[in-house]
Write an enzyme that holds these catalytic residues in place. Structure first.
Site: not given
Ligand SMILES: NC(=O)c1ccc[n+]([C@@H]2O[C@H](COP(=O)([O-])OP(=O)(O)OC[C@H]3O[C@@H](n4cnc5c(N)ncnc54)[C@H](O)[C@@H]3O)[C@@H](O)[C@H]2O)c1
Ligand SMILES: C[N+](C)(C)CC=O
Length: 490
Positions: A174, A177, A227-228, A231-232, A249, A283, A383
């Site tokens: 995925k 988007e 990702g961020g 979300t992680g 990651e 990142c 970040e």
């Protein structure tokens, strides 16, 4: 009809019929219309991946053949490199030449895992009894959900796809988007290179709906996410319900430490690369410049002078040196992040604007330097994910290390000095997953990549990046079965 989901070897539309228009962030032009997957599409993809895995069509393919498949994939990307780079550049707005470099890295990644695929089948363990054969064999984890961000769409996917397939897993990719195109192209390459239907599936759609089942569903054995941080955390919490394997990651707030004895021109030039390459949408970007007090004024003056010369432009603008941010929303986030830093006392030395008239249709944000920040301040700790460098200073080696480690993240960092003793002493004390000495940003497929602390866990690339996608199984054979006599038979 728009049909950009790849499920069980077929290109299909979203079950809802919904679509999304992808625009180029450099000028707002329409790039394409893609299917907008929802939960049902992801459930269909999980079912296809499960069926393929349980059939052993790929898991049971000899590892050497899986390796050859990956080498064919590398060759196919090489043959279609400009087509891939163009798709990536249009989706992200990054320069075409940068996208071409990303494709080279992707080719290198498929080659690396292609060579690793049959390199290590397991080992014999000494059971202390010559009539016992005890062996460790490696098996694929199963169905893997691979969730990736928009900044290096295919590169971040390749770091997961190549080892997952090398190890014999089935998967659902995925991508973010906003940047689905190279995900679609790679599925086409997989199909043409002979991957059986259902082994690799693609879902183009948003995280909260199309992505969420990949961490919650019991038929997914592993979720690997890039990702961020926020979300992680959600993905790890959701995955905990089914105790699936998780690799994260996440982001970074990466220190770039410059000692007074460093090569001045190289350190300034690479401080620009560290913070502003790819518009800072990296990142591992060196967004925290930590420079020895005695050279700070001269260093920052030169950094600012050079930053002001950086030319922003679209993917095919040959004069451009850097591109836009990914979206209007993301630019607003970066703007507000920086403004808050300024409101808290940071001194704006350059940047923090949207460029000139020629940039008005894109989401550009000029390379920005914030001076006189303090440890603990929001722009130093969080970040921002944009081209914003903050400047801190130190007077002793101990203070340099303490400052560089003063972050919840631990992804990457650099040390600049002409004293190799200093370089290795400092790098041994830095709590970050990658340390560059007198350089910034090289990545090697042979070298593990990943974070300490809240930059995540698990590793990509290298050998460990392959192990993540394998389970170790112990097989113990007694060649002389006998009654054990433990329980009396009377
Ligand atoms: N450590 C690394 O190697 C690395 C590499 C690239 C980017 N990043 C990080 O990625 C971030 C930027 O990327 P982003 O804005 O796309 O990150 P993001 O976390 O917003 O999204 C990443 C992916 O997760 C999906 N997603 C969102 N919510 C989800 C949910 N609830 N369930 C499942 N999937 C969900 C998104 O659709 C997207 O595909 C930065 O923090 C950056 O540092 C880290
Ligand atoms: C790890 N890297 C640099 C490829 C992408 C980070 O955003």
């Amino acid at each position: 009809m728009t049909a950009t989901l790849y499920i069980d070897g077929q290109w299909v539309p979203a079950a809802s019929g919904e679509t999304r228009t992808i625009i180029c962030p450099a000028d707002g032009t329409e790039v394409a219309v893609v299917s907008e997957a929802g939960e049902q599409d992801t459930l269909n993809a999980i079912a296809a991946a499960r069926k393929a895995f349980d059939s052993r069509v790929w898991a049971g393919t000899p590892a050497a053949e899986r390796g050859e498949f990956l080498l064919r994939v590398a060759k196919a990307i090489e043959d279609r490199k400009d087509e891939f780079a163009r798709a990536e550049a249009l989706d992200t707005g990054k320069r075409f030449v940068e996208a071409q470099i990303d494709m080279d890295d992707i080719i290198g990644c498929f080659k690396h895992f292609g060579k690793l695929a049959d390199s290590d089948a397991g080992r014999i363990v000494d059971a202390g009894d010559p009539t016992v054969i005890s062996k460790i064999v490696y098996e694929p984890v199963g169905v893997c959900g691979l969730i990736t961000p928009w900044n290096f769409p295919l590169l971040q996917a390749a770091w997961k796809l190549a080892p997952a397939l090398a190890a014999g897993n089935s998967l659902i990719l995925k991508p973010a988007e906003l940047t689905p195109h190279t995900g679609m192209l790679i599925m086409d390459v997989f199909e043409k290179a002979g991957l059986p239907a259902g082994v690799a599936n693609l879902i183009t759609g948003p995280g909260a709906t199309a992505g969420a089942p990949l961490s919650s569903h019991e038929d997914v054995d592993m979720v690997s996410f890039t990702g961020g941080l926020i979300t992680g955390r959600k993905i790890a919490a959701s995955a905990a319900q089914t105790i699936k394997k998780v690799a994260l990651e996440l982001g970074g707030k990466n220190p770039n430490v410059v000692f007074a004895d460093a090569d001045f021109d190289a350190a300034v030039d690479n401080a620009l690369n560290a913070g502003f390459l790819d518009s800072g949408l990296v990142c591992s970007a060196g967004t925290r410049l930590i420079v020895e007090e005695s050279i700070k004024e001269k260093f920052v003056d030169e950094l600012v002078r050079r930053a002001e010369k950086i030319r922003m432009g679209g993917p095919f603008d040959e004069n451009a040196e850097t591109g836009p941010l990914i979206s209007a929303e993301h630019r607003e986030k970066v703007y507000n992040y920086t403004q808050k830093g300024i409101d808290e006392g940071a001194v704006l030395r350059t940047g923090h604007h949207f460029g000139g008239e020629e940039h008005k249709d894109g989401f550009f944000y000029a390379p920005t330097v914030l001076d006189n920040v303090e440890r603990g301040q929001h722009v130093v700790v969080e970040e921002g994910f944009g081209p914003v460098i903050t400047v801190e200073t130190f007077t002793t080696e101990e203070e340099a290390v303490e400052t560089a480690n003063d972050t919840n993240y631990g992804l990457a960092g650099a040390v600049w000095t002409s004293n190799r003793g200093t370089a290795h002493r400092v790098s041994s004390k830095l709590r970050h997953g990658t340390i560059w000495i007198n350089d910034y940003h090289p990545y090697l497929p042979q070298a593990e990549w990943g974070g300490f602390k809240q930059s995540g866990f698990g590793r990509e690339l290298g050998h460990i990046g392959f192990e993540e996608y394998r389970e170790a199984k112990h097989v113990y054979e007694n060649t002389e079965p006998a009654v054990s006599g433990w329980f009396a038979d009377n």
